[in-house]
Design a protein around this motif. Sequence first.
Motif, PDB file in Angstrom:
ATOM      1  N   ILE A 272       0.867  -1.140   0.044  1.00 38.07           N
ATOM      2  CA  ILE A 272       0.101  -0.123  -0.011  1.00 38.07           C
ATOM      3  C   ILE A 272       1.072   1.341  -0.014  1.00 38.07           C
ATOM      4  O   ILE A 272       0.418   2.287  -0.646  1.00 38.07           O
ATOM      5  N   GLY A 273       1.995   1.134   0.551  1.00 39.98           N
ATOM      6  CA  GLY A 273       2.982   2.339   0.424  1.00 39.98           C
ATOM      7  C   GLY A 273       3.161   2.841  -0.823  1.00 39.98           C
ATOM      8  O   GLY A 273       3.156   3.743  -1.017  1.00 39.98           O
ATOM      9  N   LYS A 274       3.556   1.856  -1.741  1.00 44.83           N
ATOM     10  CA  LYS A 274       3.713   2.097  -3.193  1.00 44.83           C
ATOM     11  C   LYS A 274       2.375   2.716  -3.852  1.00 44.83           C
ATOM     12  O   LYS A 274       2.552   3.755  -4.628  1.00 44.83           O
ATOM     13  N   ILE A 275       1.313   2.026  -3.685  1.00 48.56           N
ATOM     14  CA  ILE A 275       0.163   2.469  -4.271  1.00 48.56           C
ATOM     15  C   ILE A 275      -0.267   3.995  -3.647  1.00 48.56           C
ATOM     16  O   ILE A 275      -0.634   4.844  -4.394  1.00 48.56           O
ATOM     17  N   PHE A 276      -0.224   4.030  -2.431  1.00 53.24           N
ATOM     18  CA  PHE A 276      -0.500   5.495  -2.010  1.00 53.24           C
ATOM     19  C   PHE A 276       0.510   6.324  -2.218  1.00 53.24           C
ATOM     20  O   PHE A 276       0.072   7.601  -2.873  1.00 53.24           O
ATOM     21  N   SER A 277       1.698   6.089  -2.531  1.00 50.12           N
ATOM     22  CA  SER A 277       2.820   7.213  -2.939  1.00 50.12           C
ATOM     23  C   SER A 277       2.558   7.624  -4.487  1.00 50.12           C
ATOM     24  O   SER A 277       2.217   8.916  -4.528  1.00 50.12           O
ATOM     25  N   GLU A 278       2.105   6.671  -5.391  1.00 45.50           N
ATOM     26  CA  GLU A 278       1.774   6.880  -6.675  1.00 45.50           C
ATOM     27  C   GLU A 278       0.610   7.878  -6.610  1.00 45.50           C
ATOM     28  O   GLU A 278       0.493   8.832  -7.388  1.00 45.50           O
ATOM     29  N   TRP A 279      -0.564   7.500  -5.701  1.00 52.23           N
ATOM     30  CA  TRP A 279      -1.904   8.280  -5.850  1.00 52.23           C
ATOM     31  C   TRP A 279      -1.426   9.851  -5.454  1.00 52.23           C
ATOM     32  O   TRP A 279      -2.053  10.635  -6.052  1.00 52.23           O
ATOM     33  N   ILE A 280      -0.849  10.008  -4.316  1.00 56.49           N
ATOM     34  CA  ILE A 280      -0.866  11.389  -3.773  1.00 56.49           C
ATOM     35  C   ILE A 280       0.223  12.019  -4.580  1.00 56.49           C
ATOM     36  O   ILE A 280      -0.091  13.298  -4.753  1.00 56.49           O
ATOM     37  N   LYS A 281       0.965  11.372  -5.397  1.00 58.18           N
ATOM     38  CA  LYS A 281       1.995  12.391  -6.340  1.00 58.18           C
ATOM     39  C   LYS A 281       1.343  12.701  -7.589  1.00 58.18           C
ATOM     40  O   LYS A 281       1.655  13.676  -8.129  1.00 58.18           O
ATOM     41  N   ALA A 282      -0.065  12.223  -7.846  1.00 54.47           N
ATOM     42  CA  ALA A 282      -0.718  12.415  -8.976  1.00 54.47           C
ATOM     43  C   ALA A 282      -2.002  13.372  -8.607  1.00 54.47           C
ATOM     44  O   ALA A 282      -2.124  14.428  -9.353  1.00 54.47           O
ATOM     45  N   THR A 283      -2.211  13.249  -7.234  1.00 52.19           N
ATOM     46  CA  THR A 283      -3.614  14.048  -6.818  1.00 52.19           C
ATOM     47  C   THR A 283      -3.049  15.341  -6.312  1.00 52.19           C
ATOM     48  O   THR A 283      -4.028  16.308  -6.379  1.00 52.19           O
ATOM     49  N   MET A 284      -1.970  15.447  -5.229  1.00 56.08           N
ATOM     50  CA  MET A 284      -1.614  16.300  -4.531  1.00 56.08           C
ATOM     51  C   MET A 284      -0.033  16.581  -4.782  1.00 56.08           C
ATOM     52  O   MET A 284       0.684  16.416  -3.480  1.00 56.08           O
ATOM     53  N   PRO A 285       0.342  16.981  -5.878  1.00 58.11           N
ATOM     54  CA  PRO A 285       1.843  16.836  -5.955  1.00 58.11           C
ATOM     55  C   PRO A 285       2.558  17.923  -5.245  1.00 58.11           C
ATOM     56  O   PRO A 285       3.767  17.917  -4.883  1.00 58.11           O
ATOM     57  N   ASP A 286       1.879  19.022  -4.923  1.00 56.65           N
ATOM     58  CA  ASP A 286       2.511  20.012  -4.180  1.00 56.65           C
ATOM     59  C   ASP A 286       2.847  19.837  -2.490  1.00 56.65           C
ATOM     60  O   ASP A 286       3.753  20.172  -2.064  1.00 56.65           O
ATOM     61  N   ARG A 287       2.056  18.700  -1.947  1.00 58.10           N
ATOM     62  CA  ARG A 287       2.316  18.217  -0.751  1.00 58.10           C
ATOM     63  C   ARG A 287       2.574  16.759  -0.407  1.00 58.10           C
ATOM     64  O   ARG A 287       2.645  16.317   0.508  1.00 58.10           O
ATOM     65  N   ALA A 288       2.782  16.233  -1.607  1.00 53.70           N
ATOM     66  CA  ALA A 288       3.098  14.670  -1.517  1.00 53.70           C
ATOM     67  C   ALA A 288       4.183  14.318  -0.481  1.00 53.70           C
ATOM     68  O   ALA A 288       4.043  13.566   0.312  1.00 53.70           O
ATOM     69  N   GLU A 289       5.250  14.976  -0.623  1.00 49.41           N
ATOM     70  CA  GLU A 289       6.506  14.626  -0.060  1.00 49.41           C
ATOM     71  C   GLU A 289       6.233  14.846   1.406  1.00 49.41           C
ATOM     72  O   GLU A 289       6.597  14.105   2.496  1.00 49.41           O
ATOM     73  N   LYS A 290       5.459  15.884   1.786  1.00 48.06           N
ATOM     74  CA  LYS A 290       5.151  16.420   3.130  1.00 48.06           C
ATOM     75  C   LYS A 290       4.526  15.367   4.019  1.00 48.06           C
ATOM     76  O   LYS A 290       4.578  14.879   4.956  1.00 48.06           O
ATOM     77  N   VAL A 291       3.523  14.980   3.158  1.00 48.66           N
ATOM     78  CA  VAL A 291       2.656  14.026   3.844  1.00 48.66           C
ATOM     79  C   VAL A 291       3.266  12.859   3.909  1.00 48.66           C
ATOM     80  O   VAL A 291       3.111  11.936   5.011  1.00 48.66           O
ATOM     81  N   LEU A 292       4.009  12.242   3.113  1.00 44.22           N
ATOM     82  CA  LEU A 292       4.490  10.736   3.319  1.00 44.22           C
ATOM     83  C   LEU A 292       5.641  11.031   4.419  1.00 44.22           C
ATOM     84  O   LEU A 292       5.644  10.166   5.076  1.00 44.22           O
ATOM     85  N   ASN A 293       6.180  11.952   4.563  1.00 43.80           N
ATOM     86  CA  ASN A 293       7.181  12.144   5.575  1.00 43.80           C
ATOM     87  C   ASN A 293       6.457  12.191   6.891  1.00 43.80           C
ATOM     88  O   ASN A 293       7.040  11.687   8.071  1.00 43.80           O
ATOM     89  N   GLN A 294       5.205  13.059   7.003  1.00 42.15           N
ATOM     90  CA  GLN A 294       4.571  12.996   8.289  1.00 42.15           C
ATOM     91  C   GLN A 294       3.967  11.536   8.532  1.00 42.15           C
ATOM     92  O   GLN A 294       3.921  11.278   9.793  1.00 42.15           O
ATOM     93  N   ILE A 295       3.626  10.842   7.649  1.00 43.97           N
ATOM     94  CA  ILE A 295       3.141   9.417   7.774  1.00 43.97           C
ATOM     95  C   ILE A 295       4.130   8.462   8.377  1.00 43.97           C
ATOM     96  O   ILE A 295       4.220   7.733   9.408  1.00 43.97           O
ATOM     97  N   ALA A 296       5.260   8.708   7.858  1.00 45.38           N
ATOM     98  CA  ALA A 296       6.679   7.835   8.306  1.00 45.38           C
ATOM     99  C   ALA A 296       6.735   8.263   9.544  1.00 45.38           C
ATOM    100  O   ALA A 296       7.223   7.515  10.451  1.00 45.38           O
ATOM    101  N   ALA A 297       6.778   9.581   9.955  1.00 45.74           N
ATOM    102  CA  ALA A 297       7.144   9.896  11.272  1.00 45.74           C
ATOM    103  C   ALA A 297       6.313   9.209  12.277  1.00 45.74           C
ATOM    104  O   ALA A 297       6.606   9.367  13.455  1.00 45.74           O
ATOM    105  N   CYS A 298       5.014   9.020  11.866  1.00 40.57           N
ATOM    106  CA  CYS A 298       4.232   8.466  12.970  1.00 40.57           C
ATOM    107  C   CYS A 298       4.499   6.903  13.019  1.00 40.57           C
ATOM    108  O   CYS A 298       4.000   6.071  13.941  1.00 40.57           O
ATOM    109  N   HIS A 299       5.441   6.358  12.145  1.00 36.84           N
ATOM    110  CA  HIS A 299       5.515   4.731  12.494  1.00 36.84           C
ATOM    111  C   HIS A 299       7.318   4.482  12.247  1.00 36.84           C
ATOM    112  O   HIS A 299       7.675   3.748  11.450  1.00 36.84           O
ATOM    113  N   GLY A 300       7.708   5.343  13.378  1.00 39.51           N
ATOM    114  CA  GLY A 300       9.143   4.900  13.292  1.00 39.51           C
ATOM    115  C   GLY A 300      10.047   5.194  12.032  1.00 39.51           C
ATOM    116  O   GLY A 300      11.045   4.473  11.954  1.00 39.51           O
TER     117      GLY A 300
END
Length: 358
Positions: A272-300
């Motif tokens: 799902i990480g790959k699927i979600f990453s592909e999706w957010i880069k297509a739908t929210m490219p301006d904040r994709a990396e920020k969101v992915l980094n914040q999710i990762a920060a919640c899971h070590g």
Amino acid sequence: MNNDKDFLKGRGAQSKVHNRFFEHQHEVLDDFLEYCLKEGEQADKNKTLYIDVFPKTIVNKVTSPDVGMMYSMNPYQGCEHGCIYCYARNSHEYWGYGPGLDFERRILVKKDAPKLLEAKLKHKSWKAQTIVMSGNTDCYQPAEKKFEITRKCLEVFLKYKHPVGIITKNALIQRDLDILRALGKDNLIAVNISITSLSEKTRRILEPRTATIKRRLQTVKMLSENGIPVNAMLAPIIPGINSHEILSLAKAVSERGASSCAFTVVRLNGSIGKIFSEWIKATMPDRAEKVLNQIAACHGGSLNDSRFGLRNRGEGKIAEQIHQLMALAQKKFFSDKGRTSLNTSLHEVYKGGQMKLF
């Protein structure tokens, strides 16, 4: 949101994803795409296919210590709702399909579910405990309108006076209000309505084929007014996407009669990480990396998290802020409410299909 013409509307996943258990994988070559273009044909018609399957059992014992249920059942595998974050995507690989578009377009239908459920409830060794419909995929997804398997299963639960829980994000549950009301008279039903955002724009890209927010809130109100306890699942909370809506979400469901609310912090396990990453880069490219980094920060530091006790709660400062907001929401909007246990005392005398006389 990116308006790229290549974005696949009406679906969460944007591509097929290889099944990790398969040695070989299917690949669409450029020359085939070029041929389709020249011939005016569609390389991918993006249609949903319903496939009959015939499992031997339908009730599953849940061994995970942090899910909050002991038994579950799923009339369907795969889910056309297309929620991009859905943890159940990975389970589609066990059926021989991929967790991406296959999960949304290859729906496995268990038409024998009512018969299998009845056999389980009549078994001499079975002792009544709440069975939750949709422990994996939504029992009121679009396929239910065609097959009505969930409704038939609810009729079985009513016949045998057995407690049942439901998790859904589809207003189709309103269709079965007659059965739900009958179950509610004996405290045999509890419903969990999933509401992830109050923004219809967010809902459309995050959960493309689910009921609108308006319809879901209406469903909470309708069920509550008919004496059916509703727990609002404000889940998953995704940093940078819906984390700012916690208080407004809690207020909205409380005002419509929800008796409680719960949440999880998003985790992108397996593929799902790959699927979600592909999706957010297509739908929210301006904040994709920020969101992915914040999710990762919640899971070590990783998008994936398989640690029991932490995987649904998260850790770190961002997760802590989410927990604090939710605690405030529950104190402010649900301090005088709470969940009640379902009735397990009636089933034993109804095992034969009618109340025992002797």
